[in-house]
Design a protein around this motif. Structure first.
Motif, PDB file in Angstrom:
ATOM      1  N   GLU A 194       7.513  -3.760   5.735  1.00  0.00           N
ATOM      2  CA  GLU A 194       7.425  -2.433   5.942  1.00  0.00           C
ATOM      3  C   GLU A 194       9.590  -2.179   4.659  1.00  0.00           C
ATOM      4  O   GLU A 194       9.637  -3.250   4.424  1.00  0.00           O
ATOM      5  CB  GLU A 194       8.151  -2.162   6.808  1.00  0.00           C
ATOM      6  N   ILE A 195       9.572  -0.624   4.100  1.00  0.00           N
ATOM      7  CA  ILE A 195      10.172  -0.430   3.637  1.00  0.00           C
ATOM      8  C   ILE A 195      11.211   0.433   4.110  1.00  0.00           C
ATOM      9  O   ILE A 195      10.658   2.282   4.805  1.00  0.00           O
ATOM     10  CB  ILE A 195       9.634   0.503   2.142  1.00  0.00           C
ATOM     11  N   ARG A 226       5.537   3.137   5.265  1.00  0.00           N
ATOM     12  CA  ARG A 226       4.722   2.003   5.125  1.00  0.00           C
ATOM     13  C   ARG A 226       4.622   1.314   3.782  1.00  0.00           C
ATOM     14  O   ARG A 226       4.840   1.531   2.740  1.00  0.00           O
ATOM     15  CB  ARG A 226       3.792   2.248   6.238  1.00  0.00           C
ATOM     16  N   PRO A 227       4.035  -0.402   3.380  1.00  0.00           N
ATOM     17  CA  PRO A 227       3.766  -0.435   1.726  1.00  0.00           C
ATOM     18  C   PRO A 227       2.940  -0.131   1.866  1.00  0.00           C
ATOM     19  O   PRO A 227       1.760  -1.022   1.880  1.00  0.00           O
ATOM     20  CB  PRO A 227       4.167  -2.287   2.341  1.00  0.00           C
ATOM     21  N   LEU A 249       7.053  -2.523  -2.944  1.00  0.00           N
ATOM     22  CA  LEU A 249       5.918  -2.320  -2.618  1.00  0.00           C
ATOM     23  C   LEU A 249       4.893  -3.752  -3.994  1.00  0.00           C
ATOM     24  O   LEU A 249       4.538  -4.503  -3.468  1.00  0.00           O
ATOM     25  CB  LEU A 249       4.843  -1.247  -3.149  1.00  0.00           C
ATOM     26  N   GLU A 250       5.432  -3.985  -5.034  1.00  0.00           N
ATOM     27  CA  GLU A 250       4.906  -4.713  -5.351  1.00  0.00           C
ATOM     28  C   GLU A 250       5.165  -6.345  -5.205  1.00  0.00           C
ATOM     29  O   GLU A 250       4.558  -7.216  -5.830  1.00  0.00           O
ATOM     30  CB  GLU A 250       5.076  -4.920  -7.459  1.00  0.00           C
ATOM     31  N   HIS A 251       6.693  -6.728  -5.172  1.00  0.00           N
ATOM     32  CA  HIS A 251       6.860  -7.431  -4.410  1.00  0.00           C
ATOM     33  C   HIS A 251       7.203  -8.703  -3.353  1.00  0.00           C
ATOM     34  O   HIS A 251       7.203  -9.706  -3.570  1.00  0.00           O
ATOM     35  CB  HIS A 251       8.272  -8.162  -5.353  1.00  0.00           C
ATOM     36  N   THR A 252       7.539  -7.365  -2.058  1.00  0.00           N
ATOM     37  CA  THR A 252       7.397  -8.016  -1.291  1.00  0.00           C
ATOM     38  C   THR A 252       5.785  -7.381  -0.068  1.00  0.00           C
ATOM     39  O   THR A 252       5.566  -8.493   1.125  1.00  0.00           O
ATOM     40  CB  THR A 252       8.660  -7.031  -0.671  1.00  0.00           C
ATOM     41  N   PRO A 254       0.460   3.102  -0.953  1.00  0.00           N
ATOM     42  CA  PRO A 254       0.267   3.433  -2.605  1.00  0.00           C
ATOM     43  C   PRO A 254       0.985   4.818  -2.485  1.00  0.00           C
ATOM     44  O   PRO A 254       1.921   5.671  -2.931  1.00  0.00           O
ATOM     45  CB  PRO A 254      -0.749   4.364  -3.114  1.00  0.00           C
ATOM     46  N   GLU A 255       1.514   5.207  -0.829  1.00  0.00           N
ATOM     47  CA  GLU A 255       2.024   7.215  -0.671  1.00  0.00           C
ATOM     48  C   GLU A 255       3.519   6.679  -0.930  1.00  0.00           C
ATOM     49  O   GLU A 255       4.097   7.071  -0.768  1.00  0.00           O
ATOM     50  CB  GLU A 255       1.074   7.103   0.541  1.00  0.00           C
ATOM     51  N   ALA A 256       3.964   5.304  -0.984  1.00  0.00           N
ATOM     52  CA  ALA A 256       5.711   5.185  -0.308  1.00  0.00           C
ATOM     53  C   ALA A 256       6.093   6.333  -1.322  1.00  0.00           C
ATOM     54  O   ALA A 256       6.881   6.319  -1.138  1.00  0.00           O
ATOM     55  CB  ALA A 256       5.661   3.408   0.166  1.00  0.00           C
ATOM     56  N   PRO A 257       6.493   5.367  -2.519  1.00  0.00           N
ATOM     57  CA  PRO A 257       6.872   5.942  -3.748  1.00  0.00           C
ATOM     58  C   PRO A 257       7.191   7.703  -3.644  1.00  0.00           C
ATOM     59  O   PRO A 257       7.707   7.774  -3.397  1.00  0.00           O
ATOM     60  CB  PRO A 257       7.216   5.455  -5.074  1.00  0.00           C
TER      61      PRO A 257
END
Length: 272
Positions: free
Chosen positions: A192-193, A145-146, A186-189, A148-151
């Motif tokens: 969903e990743i 999910r987009p 995250l910053e530019h899109t 803060p936990e993604a990285p």
């Protein structure tokens, strides 16, 4: 000064009869060639093939169903591509899609390439065949999910891969690169990743897919981001450029994929 990655698509390829599609994580991209075979199309195909191989995919499917080549003049390009793919480490599985009623299909069979360069009538057949040749235990993936936990989740996936495959010496560099790719998405899109880690012989291939077709741009970052742990702070995509052996991006039907290859012997550049 900005830094440009080796994009699979650039201004020279726009408007040509060559496209790269269905590359959700660049593991088995589909290269489609359309229109009459001539010198310009030959050049466009050669450039795009080289860039696809640079990304070190598990396999590559070349769809020639819409290629007009009544005299099979393109045949040497495909046999050369087979030789290049076979010579990579690890080798790339290459497959052609040519309808049996086209002269090029008979030409390729006549050259005896069928054993080493399989020719299929349809893309679906090629995908099924290549899937059976590519080991499933050489890839880890996750949909994030987009938030803060993604990285952190993406870095953990890299750690799992390095530990499972005995590539601990690549762990720190690979975590850094994956962190930058996911953070940039995250910053530019804000979409969903999809992240994936592939084993490439003694190295790793990392990919991050998102729902935004805009290709990334590298800009200088003067200060590290405070939102990451000290050992994971970087300087944006410039960090990827400095650490990765190769990296690039390609638009897909649903957005884009940004990828990077980490190999033994590549070192992290000292911060400037």
């Amino acid at each position: 000064m900005g830094v440009s990655p080796p994009y699979l698509h650039d201004d020279t390829a726009r408007g040509s009869g060559v496209s790269v599609d269905d590359a959700e994580d660049m593991s088995v991209p589909l290269l489609t060639v359309r229109g009459p075979w001539d010198a310009q199309l030959c050049l466009d195909v050669s450039v795009t093939l080289r860039r696809c191989f640079t990304g070190q995919p598990d396999g590559l499917i070349v769809d020639l169903s819409a290629l007009h080549d009544p005299h099979s003049e393109s045949a040497p390009v495909w046999t050369t591509a087979r030789q290049v793919a076979a010579g990579l480490e690890p080798p790339v599985h290459l497959a052609l899609c040519v309808p049996p009623d086209l002269p090029l299909a008979d030409r390729m069979q006549g050259l005896g390439t069928g054993r080493y360069l399989p020719v299929y009538a349809k893309v679906r057949q090629a995908r099924v065949a290549l899937a059976g040749r590519i080991p499933g235990d050489q890839r880890l993936s996750a949909t994030l999910r987009p938030d803060p936990e993604a990285p952190s989740l993406a870095r953990n996936l890299v750690s799992d891969a390095c530990l499972a495959w005995g590539l601990v010496h690549l762990l720190h560099r690979s975590r850094l690169v994956m962190s930058e790719l996911v953070t940039n998405a995250l910053e530019h899109t804000g979409t969903e990743i999809r992240v994936a880690v592939h084993r490439r012989g003694s190295g790793l291939h990392l990919s991050v897919a998102d729902g935004d077709p805009r290709l990334p741009r590298v800009v200088p970052v003067s200060r590290p981001r405070p939102d990451l742990p000290l050992d994971e702070r970087g300087r944006g995509l410039r960090t990827v450029h400095e650490i990765a052996a190769q990296w690039g991006a390609v638009p897909t039907e649903t957005g884009k994929v940004v990828w990077a290859t980490i190999r033994c012997g590549e070192r992290v550049s000292a911060p400037r």
